[in-house]
Structure formats: C-alpha cells, structure tokens
Motif scaffolding. Structure first.
Motif, mmCIF file in Angstrom:
data_model
loop_
_atom_site.group_PDB
_atom_site.id
_atom_site.type_symbol
_atom_site.label_atom_id
_atom_site.label_comp_id
_atom_site.label_asym_id
_atom_site.label_seq_id
_atom_site.Cartn_x
_atom_site.Cartn_y
_atom_site.Cartn_z
ATOM 1 N N ARG A 74 38.279 48.900 61.903
ATOM 2 C CA ARG A 74 39.417 48.453 62.713
ATOM 3 C C ARG A 74 39.062 48.499 64.197
ATOM 4 O O ARG A 74 39.802 48.014 65.044
ATOM 5 C CB ARG A 74 40.649 49.303 62.442
ATOM 6 C CG ARG A 74 40.519 50.717 62.977
ATOM 7 C CD ARG A 74 41.855 51.418 63.057
ATOM 8 N NE ARG A 74 41.686 52.792 63.494
ATOM 9 C CZ ARG A 74 41.870 53.210 64.740
ATOM 10 N NH1 ARG A 74 42.225 52.374 65.690
ATOM 11 N NH2 ARG A 74 41.697 54.477 65.054
ATOM 12 N N TRP A 114 36.081 39.304 63.724
ATOM 13 C CA TRP A 114 37.481 39.374 64.162
ATOM 14 C C TRP A 114 38.252 38.101 63.756
ATOM 15 O O TRP A 114 39.407 38.173 63.334
ATOM 16 C CB TRP A 114 37.493 39.571 65.682
ATOM 17 C CG TRP A 114 38.834 39.585 66.328
ATOM 18 C CD1 TRP A 114 39.772 40.566 66.266
ATOM 19 C CD2 TRP A 114 39.392 38.574 67.172
ATOM 20 N NE1 TRP A 114 40.872 40.238 67.017
ATOM 21 C CE2 TRP A 114 40.651 39.016 67.585
ATOM 22 C CE3 TRP A 114 38.931 37.330 67.623
ATOM 23 C CZ2 TRP A 114 41.479 38.261 68.423
ATOM 24 C CZ3 TRP A 114 39.739 36.578 68.460
ATOM 25 C CH2 TRP A 114 41.003 37.046 68.846
ATOM 26 N N ASP A 121 45.771 42.492 61.513
ATOM 27 C CA ASP A 121 44.511 43.214 61.765
ATOM 28 C C ASP A 121 43.822 42.712 63.033
ATOM 29 O O ASP A 121 43.205 43.490 63.767
ATOM 30 C CB ASP A 121 43.565 43.082 60.563
ATOM 31 C CG ASP A 121 44.066 43.874 59.360
ATOM 32 O OD1 ASP A 121 44.992 44.702 59.550
ATOM 33 O OD2 ASP A 121 43.561 43.657 58.251
ATOM 34 N N PHE A 125 42.843 45.111 66.157
ATOM 35 C CA PHE A 125 41.401 45.364 66.321
ATOM 36 C C PHE A 125 41.072 45.715 67.777
ATOM 37 O O PHE A 125 41.704 45.218 68.709
ATOM 38 C CB PHE A 125 40.600 44.120 65.897
ATOM 39 C CG PHE A 125 39.112 44.331 65.930
ATOM 40 C CD1 PHE A 125 38.465 45.005 64.906
ATOM 41 C CD2 PHE A 125 38.358 43.873 67.010
ATOM 42 C CE1 PHE A 125 37.095 45.219 64.955
ATOM 43 C CE2 PHE A 125 36.987 44.082 67.066
ATOM 44 C CZ PHE A 125 36.351 44.743 66.036
#
Ligand code: NAD
Ligand code: DAU
Length: 355
Positions: A74, A114, A121, A125
């Motif tokens: 993450r 990404w 997410d 990130f």
C-alpha cells in the motif's frame, strides 16, 4: 504490507525495527546490500515472519514489478541511496546510478503498478521519498534555517543526485498524479550508523586509539536528530502527510563539528574511564578540508510540527549518550562491518586525500 527500500542500511533498519515494534503490518525490505547494507542490523527480527528480505536493486524494474504484483504494497518508503558525501567526491558514478536512475526506475515501476489499483487503493497509495537537507546547499552563520520553499542549491555530487531525485518525485506527482511525499531531514545519528560518518567514526577511532580527523577548522555546523525521531516523523508523514508536499524534519539541534567531537570524547572518558594515558581529545587531528564543504545546515521544522503535530522525543544530550553506549556495547557489530572494502576506503579518503 509496505515496501521499504534500503532497509538494511542505517536509517532503513532503524525504521523497520521501530515499525515492527509498533505495528503488525508486514514489511518487504528490498536492499542491494552494498557496503552500507548489513543484515546484522536486522538480526533481532531474523525469525519474524512480518519481515521479508529481498536482495535487489531499486533500478531493476523487472524484479521490483514482480515484488509489487506479488505483495501488493500500500506504500513504498524509499531509503535506498548512496549516502556518503566523501564517497560521492571520490566516485560519483554510483550516486548517479542509484540516487537518480534508480529512483527514476522505482518511480516508473510504482506508477505502472499504481495504475492497476482500484480507485480506493489508488487514492490511499503512497510513495514516500526519504531525502536530505543537503539539497538546499549551505547557509551562512546568520541566515534563517531551511524551510520547505528554500531554493535547491546542492554542493556535492551526493546532494545534487538527491536534489535530482526529489525533482523526479515531484514531477511524477504533478504530471501523473502519483501520490508522493518527500521528507528532507537533517543529520541523523544513533545505532547501526556505518562508521564512516562523523559520530560513529569518532567513537570507533577513539576506542582504537586512532586519530580523530577534523576537516578544515571543525567549525562547520550540522543539525543533529536521533534516528528514532526521524523514524517517528516518517511514520507520521506516511499516515497524515498531504500528497505532493514536502516536509522538513529536524530537531533544532545545531552544533559545530568540533563540539560534537569534544562531547563524544568526554562521554567515552566517562563511560570507559580511558584512555589510560591522557584524554581522547589528544587524538584530534586537523586534516585537509572536504572540497565544496557546506558551512552550515539548519532545519526549520515548523511545518511538520504544526501541520502533523510531530515533535522529537530525544534531546541531543539523551541521544548522544544512548549512541555512545550502543557503540560500546556493540563492538562486534563494528568489527564485522569493517571489512577489507572499508579499510580500502580509509586508505583512499584519509591517507591519500587529506595529507
Ligand atoms: P545508508 O548508506 O546507511 O544505507 C543505504 C542503504 O541503501 C544500504 O542498505 C544499501 O545497501 C542500500 N542501497 C544502496 N543502493 C541501493 C540500490 N540501488 N537498490 C537497493 N538498495 C540500495 O544510508 P542512510 O544513512 O540510512 O540513509 C538512508 C536515506 O536517508 C538516504 O536516502 C539518505 O539520502 C537519506 N538521509 C540520510 C540522512 C543521514 O544523516 N544519514 C539524513 C537525511 C536523509
Ligand atoms: O544533512 C543530512 C546528511 O547528513 C545526509 O544526507 C547524509 O547522507 C549524511 O552522510 C550526512 O552528511 P554530512 O556530510 O553532513 O555527514 P558526515 O558525517 O559525513 O559529516 C558531518 C560533518 O563532519 C561534516 O561537516 C564533515 C565533518 N567530518 C566528517 C568526517 C567523516 C569531519 O570533520 N571528519 C570526518 O572524518
């Protein structure tokens, strides 16, 4: 899961040890294990399943991409770098490769990963780039401390390479929207610092009855922060920092080099009773100055203090006592990192360059 690069070095290993003592989130540690990377720094977590060590280079896009696909981190915290100014003067190439090209490739790989994430997410990130106050160049005695908007004016190949990497990180935020953060920290000290840097070099040389080499007049000023305070600041920036922003990290602890060396000598005397004849200060030797030596660094830490409510826990007095004690208690560690390659470095930096 977070991905830490350079986690076998001084600050990276302290960061991982601190992280796992406070969180159950696992860490993948990608480190090339250069002369500065030592798995012995992490021996206390050797059996901890939450730490996954991978030997590799941040510039190896294939390997880094595979790691990201497999572990789905993450966040990335990028410590990996060549970090010693004197080495950058004697051999800048590795600094360009890791600090600039390596960071560029890591950004490319992170960006590609990404883009594959779902909206939530993607939003959460983080790419946290660990940088240095040296990108701002040198201050005169009276100039105010570096703020986050101070101009970039690096002096050495090391600081120029870190400045370059900072610009790339900002470009990936501005151009591609990658959620990046940059921290620019002052001089760290504490356990596991490689004995080529001022404080551990002085401790280890004094204990070995070797000269304590002071560059130039020893009046240059550095702003010292105990390493665990840097780690707590990084955790806070990761948790609450605003993406695209820079945070300066420091503890308002400016000291001239010669004062640091006197303090180390006095503490060693107090803690060991030695040396048998005289004083550790008798070992102080003034040597030829570092080319392009920056006169003074000082960090204005008000932004991180006010916006993220962060403060250091150690004073210089408490931090330096812990540090000297750590080196006294860990002389096996020192001996094990002083390999043949380290001895070659001493020969080229101190014997050939500084006579
Ligand atoms: P260090 O030299 O002790 O450790 C660097 C680590 O990076 C080592 O473990 C090394 O093996 C690894 N590494 C080097 N090249 C690599 C590559 N291509 N791929 C993967 N790993 C690689 O450095 P440090 O003092 O712990 O500094 C860590 C970071 O913090 C650096 O980015 C440095 O610029 C920054 N910083 C350091 C200080 C300080 O006072 N030491 C202060 C501010 C910022
Ligand atoms: O300011 C942050 C930076 O601090 C980090 O980005 C670097 O990675 C880190 O190495 C450190 O850089 P410095 O050049 O300030 O650290 P160093 O320990 O090499 O030197 C500290 C001061 O002490 C500097 O003014 C040079 C001086 N010095 C250093 C050595 C190794 C000496 O006088 N004698 C020495 O033998």
């Amino acid at each position: 899961m977070i991905l830490v690069t350079g986690g076998a070095g001084f600050i990276g290993s302290n960061f991982i040890l601190d992280w796992l003592s406070q969180s159950n989130e696992s860490v993948i540690n990608l480190d090339k294990l250069t002369y500065a990377g030592n798995l012995q720094n992490l021996v206390t977590i050797a059996d901890d399943k939450r730490h996954i060590f991978v030997k590799g280079d941040i510039g190896d896009s294939g390997q880094v991409a595979r790691l990201m696909t497999e572990y789905q981190p993450r966040a990335i915290i990028n410590f990996a770098a060549e970090s010693h100014v004197d080495r950058s003067i004697l051999g800048p190439e590795a600094f360009i490769q890791t600090n600039i090209v390596g960071t560029f490739r890591l950004l490319e790989t992170a960006h590609a990963y990404w883009k594959t994430l779902n909206q939530a997410d993607k939003h959460d990130f983080r790419f946290l780039h660990v940088s240095t106050d040296e990108v701002y160049g040198s201050l005169t005695e009276r100039e105010p401390a570096f703020t986050e908007i101070h101009r970039y004016q690096p002096s050495s190949p090391y600081s120029a390479s870190k400045a370059s990497s900072d610009h790339l990180v900002n470009a990936y935020h501005r151009t591609f929207g990658l959620p990046t953060l940059i921290t620019n920290c002052s001089n760290n000290y504490g356990p596991y610092q490689f004995p080529e840097k001022l404080i551990p070099l002085m401790i280890t040389n004094a204990l070995a009855d070797k000269p304590l080499p002071i560059y130039g007049d020893g009046k240059q000023v550095r702003d010292w922060l105990y390493v665990s305070d840097h780690c707590s600041a990084l955790r806070r920036v990761l948790e609450a920092g605003k993406t695209g922003e820079t945070y300066n990290i420091g503890g308002w602890n400016e000291k001239p080099n010669i004062e640091i060396v006197h303090t180390v000598c006095a503490l060693l005397k107090e803690m060991t009773g030695g040396p048998a004849n005289g004083d550790y200060r008798d070992l102080i030797t003034y040597v030829k100055d570092r080319p392009g030596h920056d006169t003074r660094y000082a960090i204005d830490a008000r932004k991180i203090e006010h916006e993220l409510d962060w403060k250091p826990r150690e004073t210089f007095e408490t931090g330096i006592c812990k540090t000297v004690q750590w080196y006294l208690d860990n002389q096996d560690w020192v001996a094990s990192v002083q390999t043949g390659a380290y001895r070659d470095w001493i020969e080229s930096n101190y014997i050939q360059q500084r006579q």
